[in-house]
Motif scaffolding. Structure first.
Motif, PDB file in Angstrom:
ATOM      1  N   SER A   7       6.363 -14.630  14.986  1.00  0.00           N
ATOM      2  CA  SER A   7       5.006 -13.862  13.945  1.00  0.00           C
ATOM      3  C   SER A   7       4.470 -13.108  14.327  1.00  0.00           C
ATOM      4  CB  SER A   7       4.963 -14.652  13.072  1.00  0.00           C
ATOM      5  OG  SER A   7       6.334 -15.150  11.885  1.00  0.00           O
ATOM      6  N   VAL A  71      -2.147 -16.813  12.962  1.00  0.00           N
ATOM      7  CA  VAL A  71      -0.634 -16.593  11.981  1.00  0.00           C
ATOM      8  C   VAL A  71      -0.097 -17.221  12.054  1.00  0.00           C
ATOM      9  CG1 VAL A  71       1.241 -15.053  12.621  1.00  0.00           C
ATOM     10  CG2 VAL A  71      -0.608 -14.040  13.269  1.00  0.00           C
ATOM     11  N   GLU A  74       5.946 -17.032   8.705  1.00  0.00           N
ATOM     12  CA  GLU A  74       6.125 -16.535   7.888  1.00  0.00           C
ATOM     13  C   GLU A  74       4.416 -16.182   6.939  1.00  0.00           C
ATOM     14  OE1 GLU A  74       7.564 -19.090   4.670  1.00  0.00           O
ATOM     15  OE2 GLU A  74       9.396 -19.773   5.585  1.00  0.00           O
ATOM     16  N   SER A  75       3.971 -16.183   7.547  1.00  0.00           N
ATOM     17  CA  SER A  75       2.010 -15.135   7.259  1.00  0.00           C
ATOM     18  C   SER A  75       0.987 -14.656   7.674  1.00  0.00           C
ATOM     19  CB  SER A  75       1.486 -15.744   5.709  1.00  0.00           C
ATOM     20  OG  SER A  75       1.414 -17.296   6.075  1.00  0.00           O
ATOM     21  N   ALA A  77      -3.280 -13.652   8.667  1.00  0.00           N
ATOM     22  CA  ALA A  77      -4.412 -13.686   7.591  1.00  0.00           C
ATOM     23  C   ALA A  77      -5.793 -12.878   8.582  1.00  0.00           C
ATOM     24  CB  ALA A  77      -4.832 -14.271   6.878  1.00  0.00           C
ATOM     25  N   TYR A  94      -3.675  -9.567   4.585  1.00  0.00           N
ATOM     26  CA  TYR A  94      -2.860 -10.636   4.055  1.00  0.00           C
ATOM     27  C   TYR A  94      -1.630 -10.188   4.550  1.00  0.00           C
ATOM     28  CZ  TYR A  94      -7.876 -13.236   2.712  1.00  0.00           C
ATOM     29  OH  TYR A  94      -8.654 -14.019   3.020  1.00  0.00           O
ATOM     30  N   LEU A  95      -0.717 -10.273   5.273  1.00  0.00           N
ATOM     31  CA  LEU A  95       0.547 -10.323   5.775  1.00  0.00           C
ATOM     32  C   LEU A  95       1.473 -11.497   5.279  1.00  0.00           C
ATOM     33  CD1 LEU A  95       0.138  -9.035   8.994  1.00  0.00           C
ATOM     34  CD2 LEU A  95       0.154  -7.642   6.988  1.00  0.00           C
ATOM     35  N   GLU A  96       2.993 -11.299   4.622  1.00  0.00           N
ATOM     36  CA  GLU A  96       3.637 -12.218   4.619  1.00  0.00           C
ATOM     37  C   GLU A  96       5.060 -10.971   5.430  1.00  0.00           C
ATOM     38  OE1 GLU A  96       4.795 -12.962   0.234  1.00  0.00           O
ATOM     39  OE2 GLU A  96       2.076 -13.069   0.242  1.00  0.00           O
ATOM     40  N   ILE A 102       7.882  -6.969   8.605  1.00  0.00           N
ATOM     41  CA  ILE A 102       6.158  -7.361   7.687  1.00  0.00           C
ATOM     42  C   ILE A 102       6.905  -6.712   6.442  1.00  0.00           C
ATOM     43  CG2 ILE A 102       3.703  -6.576   7.117  1.00  0.00           C
ATOM     44  CD1 ILE A 102       3.709  -6.449   9.736  1.00  0.00           C
ATOM     45  N   ARG A 104       4.789  -7.313   3.149  1.00  0.00           N
ATOM     46  CA  ARG A 104       3.878  -7.552   2.252  1.00  0.00           C
ATOM     47  C   ARG A 104       2.285  -8.142   2.860  1.00  0.00           C
ATOM     48  NH1 ARG A 104       2.476  -8.071  -3.613  1.00  0.00           N
ATOM     49  NH2 ARG A 104       5.022  -8.595  -3.842  1.00  0.00           N
ATOM     50  N   THR A 106      -1.599  -7.081   1.873  1.00  0.00           N
ATOM     51  CA  THR A 106      -2.839  -7.503   0.344  1.00  0.00           C
ATOM     52  C   THR A 106      -4.465  -7.035   1.502  1.00  0.00           C
ATOM     53  OG1 THR A 106      -1.756  -8.702  -0.582  1.00  0.00           O
ATOM     54  CG2 THR A 106      -3.793  -7.697  -1.137  1.00  0.00           C
TER      55      THR A 106
END
Length: 139
Positions: A7, A71, A74-75, A77, A94-96, A102, A104, A106
């Protein structure tokens, strides 16, 4: 490579390819149905093609550098210093992630503001840091 390491590599490619303006490589780390949200302007972009185009068409000569990145599997910042011409901004993102892509994003783009009166006895004014947030009227 662990899930978190994988990730982290994906998130680094997201930022590195964006900074390099390499839109084909940038698109390769995004899910086909990626969702990009800007809560401050209440905008949403859905889909890889539209998000790549949004970044490709962003006006001005802009540059970014990542200042913080956290990191997990799953996410993620992060914060970045973003410069358009002479203007400097700090972006919070913020990443999902799912399935190695990736899914999502924000983004928050805070603006500097004057500190409220009454707490001067507790704070230091003019503190710099890793993030370069331009302050209107500051020298």
């Amino acid at each position: 490579m662990t899930g978190t390491e994988q990730s982290r590599a994906i998130v680094r490619r997201y930022f590195d390819t964006m900074a390099a303006l390499d839109w084909d490589a940038f698109g390769a780390v995004l899910a086909e149905d990626v969702v990009y949200e800007l809560p401050q302007t209440a905008e949403r972009i859905v889909g890889r093609e539209r998000l790549v185009r949004f970044n490709r068409e962003y006006p001005g000569d802009w540059r970014l550098s990542v200042s913080r990145l956290i990191v997990d599997r799953e996410s993620a910042a992060g914060s970045m210093n973003f410069t358009v011409g002479e203007e400097e901004m700090v972006g919070l993102v913020y990443l999902e992630l799912a399935g190695g892509l990736i899914v999502r994003v924000t983004d928050f783009w805070p603006e500097a503001y004057e500190a409220p009166a009454g707490r001067e006895h507790l704070t230091e004014h003019g503190v710099g840091g890793v993030d370069r947030l331009s302050r209107p009227g500051a020298s």
